[in-house]
Structures are given as C-alpha cells and as structure tokens.
Design an enzyme around this catalytic site. Structure first.
Site, PDB file in Angstrom:
ATOM      1  CG  ASP A  67      -2.046   1.003   1.073  1.00  0.00           C
ATOM      2  OD1 ASP A  67      -2.093   1.702   0.042  1.00  0.00           O
ATOM      3  OD2 ASP A  67      -2.879   1.082   1.986  1.00  0.00           O
ATOM      4  CB  ALA A  68       3.380   2.142  -2.244  1.00  0.00           C
ATOM      5  CE  LYS A  69      -3.835   4.994   0.032  1.00  0.00           C
ATOM      6  NZ  LYS A  69      -3.404   4.013   1.068  1.00  0.00           N
ATOM      7  NE  ARG A  70       6.274   5.057  -2.951  1.00  0.00           N
ATOM      8  CZ  ARG A  70       6.013   4.963  -1.632  1.00  0.00           C
ATOM      9  NH1 ARG A  70       4.857   5.324  -1.138  1.00  0.00           N
ATOM     10  NH2 ARG A  70       6.955   4.520  -0.807  1.00  0.00           N
ATOM     11  CG  ASP A 112      -2.064   6.453   2.722  1.00  0.00           C
ATOM     12  OD1 ASP A 112      -3.215   6.233   3.164  1.00  0.00           O
ATOM     13  OD2 ASP A 112      -1.339   5.557   2.264  1.00  0.00           O
TER      14      ASP A 112
END
Lengths: 277, 277
Positions: free
Chosen positions: A91-94, B96
């Site tokens: 879960d990095a949301k890159r 996030d």
C-alpha cells in the site's frame, strides 16, 4: 497470484479479508521491544495468528519508510514470510512520470532489484496514463488504482462532477478500464462510501475492489457486500487497527486472531447468502 | 529554509535552478562503480560541481527506494551533504489518509525519526485535505502539491473541467490555497504547460511554483518566465537528466557544471529583464 488463484483462495478460506500491517513501533506491545527487530516480530506473530482467516496482507509502506533503512529491512523480512496462499499488497499510493513510476514498480515488484516482490501495489491516478502504465506492464502483477477513498478528504476532488454530471472517481475508473483488465487492475473504494459502490459497479462490474475503512474507520461490511459483491466475490475488504491493535498486551496475536475470526465469520455469511460459495 | 531565505538565495546566486538527483546506478559513469556507494559518490560530485549555480536539490525518491535499504542509505548520506544555502526537496509524491500521511511527513521531515530532514516534499492531492494537512503541520517545512504535471498523462484528469468550466488543476489550487499559505505551500506546474501558467497565476499570484520539464522533457524556460515569474521570482525550475547525465565519462561533474551554468546564465537574464535582481 492470478485472478483465478485469488478467487480460489476466497472460496477455500470462505474469507475476503485483507489484514493491514501498518505496524507502528510506538503502538506494539512493549515486551516485543526486546527483540532485535520488534516490527518484524510483531508482524510475524500477527501473520502466524491470522493466515488461515484472511486471503491478503497489506503493509502500508509509510510505517516502514518512516523508520528509514531499518524500516525497509523490516518490510523486506515481512514480505519474505508472507504465506504463499495469500495475496500481497504494497500500500504505497505511488505515481510519477513514466521513467520514475518504472522505478517504483521495480521497488515493489522486482525481488532481484529491491528484495521485494509484492503481488500488487496501490497507485494514485492524478498524473494519468503514463504514471500508471509502468506498473501494469509488469507481468503477473496487479495495479490497484485509488478511485473513491475512505477518508473525509476523499470528497474534496474525487466527487467533483464534470459538465455531464460524472464525478471524477467515475472518470478515473472509465479511463483506467482502458489501460488494464480485470486480471491486472483493481480499484480502491472506501467502505465508508456505501451506495457509491453502485456507481462503481456500473463502470467496473467485474473488477476486484480493495475496500479499506471497515473497523476503525466505521465502514459497514454488509452494505459493502450488498452493493459491491459479484459472483466471484470481487472484494478484498481490509481491516487494520481493529485487528492488529486489538490488544497491546502479550495476548495481542491471540486477540488479533479473534477479531479476524469475527470478520471472517461475517464474510462467510455474506459469501453464502450471495451464492459465491 | 524560509520564503525570505529562499528569495535571498535566488537574488545572491542569480539563479532559480533546482537540480534533480534522480540517480540511476545503471546510468552513472562506470568508474564510480569502484566506490563503496557509487550513487552517493555520484551525487557528491554533482553537488560539489553545481552548488554555487543552483538554489535547490531534488532527489526523486523512486530512484533510491528501488534499491531497497541500500538506496535509502545513499539518500540519507546525500541529504547529509546538501549545502545549507540550498533548498532541499524530497520528490516523493506521497499522500494517504491522515495518520499515514503523518508517517510520510516524519519519514522526510523529521531527522531524528528517519535520518532525513528535507525542507520540502511533493504531495499528490487526489485524497484531499486530510492527506495533505499532516505535511503542512510541520513547522518550518514546505508542502509542494501536484497541480499541473509535465507528463502527457497530466491531461487525463487534471484538465477535466467542472460544470462551471474550471479544470481540476485550478480546483486543486483554489482548495489547497485554503489549507496553507505562501510561506509553506508551493505548486508543481510542468514547464511543458506554457500558457497554463497564466491560469495558475490567476489563482496563485504569490506562491512559489516548482517547475519540472525543462531540458529532457522539452519545456521552454523563457515561456515559463514570461507567464510564471513574479516580483519575488516565484519559480524553482528543475532540470535533471540534461545536467546530471550530460556525460557518462570521467568528466561527468565538469559537464554537469557546464550545463547548470548555461541554465543559470539564462535564468540570470530573465531575473534582470524582469527586474527581480
């Protein structure tokens, strides 16, 4: 892990639970601080206690990155012990321009490069197609695009409607559908969004959805299933704090198992009621 | 570094150049591979050769992260030698939910926590206010929000107009203006966007803009200055590949200096012509 393998695991385990590993050294039981790598030891015991009740694990990278190189090492060791029958999500949301997103893809997908070989990564869509393509180009890997997130700020931009009345999160799904397929692309839709799952399913009837926000964030599992479940289940529902921080005593792993078991039982009822198993 | 200190550096150095440190071990001169930490040695020589010509350095975190813990260590050492008179930007494009963004803020801002203490971080706006606030809450630090990016995919969503004809990137700027101020908030606007700088300046007349896309990506410095420069300069223009990979021989640092010098000279002309210095 392929789509068919994931569906198989859901049916075998009668669960679509994803356990978040957002491990915070300031929140874990103090007796673990005697270990050489307390974060890894916490994760190891959580995984051992929950592996038969869930189908996926999702470490949020921020918690590891905030500890610098040592955190990265805890993450690498944790990835190394994730059970083979569980789907693994970074879960990095890159998301960055093409040649840079390619580096992020290598960081989380290419074990020879970085020591990590997750099945999937979460990606932010704001920068568009060339920021997402490098992740989709990795064979056998999954890209999970943020569509409608569970936090209150999710409404700031994701709900803005265009001239035709279509909100941004639907535009994101429509567009991203043309970049990938149901075997390499999922969407993040927050459990707190209730009926919005109907709109999501209009555009993505068969894609898997990664659903955070059950538990500490207040999302309702039954509502998510009512509007979001498909014949293949089509859901990975994540819980983090309600499981991993159920206790901060020496019984933390046992209590985590109890909480995961309660969710698995609820999920089994939904799977049976909707004819998936 | 405060806004006034940054403006002072721009006037003293007659430059608003930011040098990108997107250091790729496969692209650096092979003679550096004999060093214990080739990535750090490359950065060290690039910094030494360009420090008097630029006012900022911007490592893109993907290039370090893709090398795992060793990459993180190269980043930490690089941050440690950045000159005190240069603004330091972690180009991380993070974002996030609140408690997680707080971790990312600690990762890049809080030296005691992670070993890194950058002045600024780039942040993706898709998740809205509570994903951005934890960065803005760090005293003395800067948040640089993606508005209109330089890549072709930037048009996919950032240009979508609402019912009133306002494109998403302007909505992002309008909204984010209410979260921060000109002393802790900047926007990313790609050099390839030319006249869009006019729309950006309508909404953000005094904010600094971080402008990537000059050099390898084809953006035009004169156009950026024509539409984007303010009385305080208000621009940090980034170049990466055209500087750091100007040569892959033993003369790489000298050639990087030559390229940085050409840009600094162009920038000085713009600053003089527009009365900033």
């Amino acid at each position: 892990m392929t789509r068919n393998e994931l569906i198989h695991q859901i049916k075998v385990k009668r669960s679509f639970l994803c356990v978040g590993l957002d491990t915070d050294i300031q929140k874990i039981p103090t007796h673990l601080l005697d270990y050489e790598d307390p974060v890894f030891e916490f994760n190891r015991q959580i995984i051992e206690a929950t592996a038969d009740l869930c189908v996926a694990y999702k470490p949020n990278i921020a918690f590891y990155e905030s500890m610098g190189g040592a955190g990265w090492e805890s993450l690498r060791k944790t990835w190394g012990i994730l059970p083979k029958d569980c789907f693994s999500i970074a879960d990095a949301k890159r998301g960055d321009i093409g040649n840079t997103s390619e580096r992020y893809a290598k960081a989380f997908f290419d074990q020879q490069h970085s020591g990590l070989g997750f099945d999937a990564i979460t990606v932010a869509p704001y920068m568009g197609h060339d920021s997402v393509q490098p992740f989709l180009q990795f064979q056998g890997k999954w890209t999970i695009i943020l569509a409608l997130t569970s936090n209150t700020g999710g409404m700031d931009f994701q709900a803005i409607t265009d001239a035709g009345g279509v909100p941004l999160f639907e535009r994101v799904i429509q567009k991203a559908n043309t970049w990938g397929n149901t075997a390499n692309l999922m969407y993040v839709v927050g459990a707190t969004r209730g009926q919005a799952f109907e709109s999501v399913r209009k555009h993505a009837p068969d894609h898997f959805l990664l659903v955070p926000g059950v538990g500490a964030q207040g999302g309702d599992l039954q509502e998510v299933c009512k509007y979001g479940m498909t014949a293949d289940c089509g859901l990975l529902v994540n819980a983090t704090r309600s499981i991993i921080y159920a206790s901060n005593g020496t019984d933390f792993a046992e209590r985590a198992r109890q909480e995961a078991h309660i969710l698995q039982q609820q999920m089994e009822r939904e799977l049976v009621a909707r004819g998936v198993v």
